[in-house]
Design an enzyme around this catalytic site. Structure first.
Site, PDB file in Angstrom:
ATOM      1  CD  GLU A  64      -2.424  -1.381   2.712  1.00 27.20           C
ATOM      2  OE1 GLU A  64      -3.567  -1.844   2.790  1.00 27.20           O
ATOM      3  OE2 GLU A  64      -1.749  -1.115   3.719  1.00 27.20           O
ATOM      4  NE  ARG A 120       0.490   4.972  11.430  1.00 26.55           N
ATOM      5  CZ  ARG A 120      -0.209   3.917  10.980  1.00 26.55           C
ATOM      6  NH1 ARG A 120      -0.596   2.947  11.786  1.00 26.55           N
ATOM      7  NH2 ARG A 120      -0.511   3.837   9.707  1.00 26.55           N
ATOM      8  CG  ASP A 235      -4.807  -4.233   8.633  1.00 27.68           C
ATOM      9  OD1 ASP A 235      -5.055  -5.369   8.168  1.00 27.68           O
ATOM     10  OD2 ASP A 235      -3.673  -3.908   9.032  1.00 27.68           O
ATOM     11  CB  SER A 300      -7.245   0.687  14.555  1.00 28.07           C
ATOM     12  OG  SER A 300      -5.952   0.814  14.017  1.00 28.07           O
ATOM     13  CB  VAL A 301      -7.820   0.637   8.724  1.00 28.94           C
ATOM     14  CG1 VAL A 301      -9.039  -0.264   8.852  1.00 28.94           C
ATOM     15  CG2 VAL A 301      -8.240   2.068   8.460  1.00 28.94           C
TER      16      VAL A 301
END
Ligand code: NAD
Length: 348
Positions: A64, A120, A235, A300-301
């Site tokens: 990605e 993060r 995700d 969350s992704v």
């Protein structure tokens, strides 16, 4: 008026320099700093360009690109997700990222982000929980004890005051590793024999497993009133962790809906199922947790602004500490028109 010219080199933060930086700052301090940096950027959400990440899927995983810009600085992350890698002795997730100056288009930072993504992601999870979890939450269940897990545990300790983590993984050696890594963390660690056992007494449940399928890590009967769920591992299209019935009982909070609807747990729901954007909770435009009985879910992704915030933070820190290499990434002829001449002269 002539603009100051950008640096002739690009600061490059290697894996080694990233690890030195973490030890220089302190891991828990850095997790808190990253949570604050992400919150500051989420509060100015409207100043960013936003797009769902560009994903290239294969049978084994996904690669990605995650771009964004705030008008002054542009950033992107390259990241993969290959759950089968672990069996071949490789990371499930690897990444690197870049920042560039919008005014010139010149890169100003290139950094490893395999480690930085773990930080993060953990900081983002804890930041969401700071707004959504029950205020007295002290105990977290962590289902999936792989590469991300210790970072998650420490972020919840540092940012949310969690003091106990109940661990479960289908592979006992993953739990052995996480327990050993966290042994001197100050957290009380409880090894559990099943996901069901892990969630007993936990006010926060983190699912951080990797499997390229519609998995059911949590079933509906496992989640009682008042719990906050931090669902990390769902995700990708066709890759989820929670039973659909949990979703319909939860108030769902997301990063960027156009991306989460493709990739998150909510891909199991109708496309107009209501969700709340976390940036609106942070600015006060939307409510976070309203009652002690509510089930809150952070679906969350991972979104590009979180990587932008993390890279901008690292850029500032490496400028202060010198923990970077000068990368000869930009061709920089004295006469910008004479790129060819520069190549020709290199023959001698
Ligand atoms: P990893 O492969 O290192 O660890 C995953 C762990 O899950 C393994 O130890 C595995 O044994 C365990 N597991 C698999 N199925 C399980 C099950 N049914 N019950 C209990 N444990 C199970 O992967 P990682 O790097 O820790 O990443 C974990 C997940 O988080 C991945 O799916 C990854 O894509 C995702 N991730 C999400 C974000 C985000 O921002 N949301 C960021 C990074 C990673």
């Amino acid at each position: 008026m002539t603009q100051p010219s950008p640096l002739a080199y690009v600061p490059f933060v290697s894996v080694d320099h990233m690890m030195q930086l973490i030890h220089h700052i302190g891991l828990e301090r850095m997790l808190c700093d990253l949570a604050d940096a992400i919150e500051a950027d989420f509060r100015r959400w409207e100043s960013f360009d936003k797009t769902p990440r560009v994903a290239s899927h294969s049978a084994e995983g996904v690669i990605e690109l995650m771009p964004t810009s705030d008008g002054d600085v542009y950033g992107f992350k390259y990241v993969n997700g290959h759950p089968k890698n672990m069996k071949d002795g490789l990371q499930t997730v690897t990444a690197f990222g870049l920042l560039a100056e919008v005014a010139t288009g010149y890169p100003v930072l290139l950094s490893e982000m395999t480690i930085l993504t773990a930080l993060r992601t953990a900081a983002m999870s804890a930041l969401a929980a700071r707004h959504l979890a029950p205020k007295n939450a002290r105990c977290m269940a962590m289902i999936g004890n792989g590469a991300q897990s210790e970072f998650q545990a420490l972020a919840f300790k540092a940012v949310c005051g969690i003091d106990t983590v109940r661990l479960y993984d289908i592979e006992g050696k993953a739990t052995d590793k996480a327990m050993a890594n966290l042994a001197d963390s100050g957290l009380t660690l409880v090894r559990c024999a099943s996901a069901q056992e892990a969630i007993e007494g936990a006010q926060i449940v983190t699912t951080v497993t990797a499997d390229k399928q519609y998995a059911t890590i949590l079933t509906d009967n496992m989640i009682g009133a008042g719990v906050h769920i931090n669902a990390i591992g769902g995700d990708c299209p066709g890759k989820t962790e929670l039973h659909r019935d949990i979703l319909t009982r939860s108030d769902i909070f997301v990063e960027y809906p156009p991306q989460t609807r493709i990739e998150g747990e909510i891909q199991q729901l109708d496309p107009d199922h209501p969700v709340t954007e976390l940036w609106q909770v942070m600015t006060g435009a939307a409510q976070g947790r309203r009652s002690a009985d509510q089930i809150t879910l952070f679906d969350s992704v991972g979104f590009a602004i979180e990587d932008f915030s993390a890279l901008a933070y690292v850029r500032g820190k490496v400028a202060q500490t010198g923990l970077f290499q000068r990368l000869d990434l930009l061709a920089d002829p004295d006469d910008p028109r004479d790129l060819f001449g520069m190549v020709r002269r290199a023959a001698s």
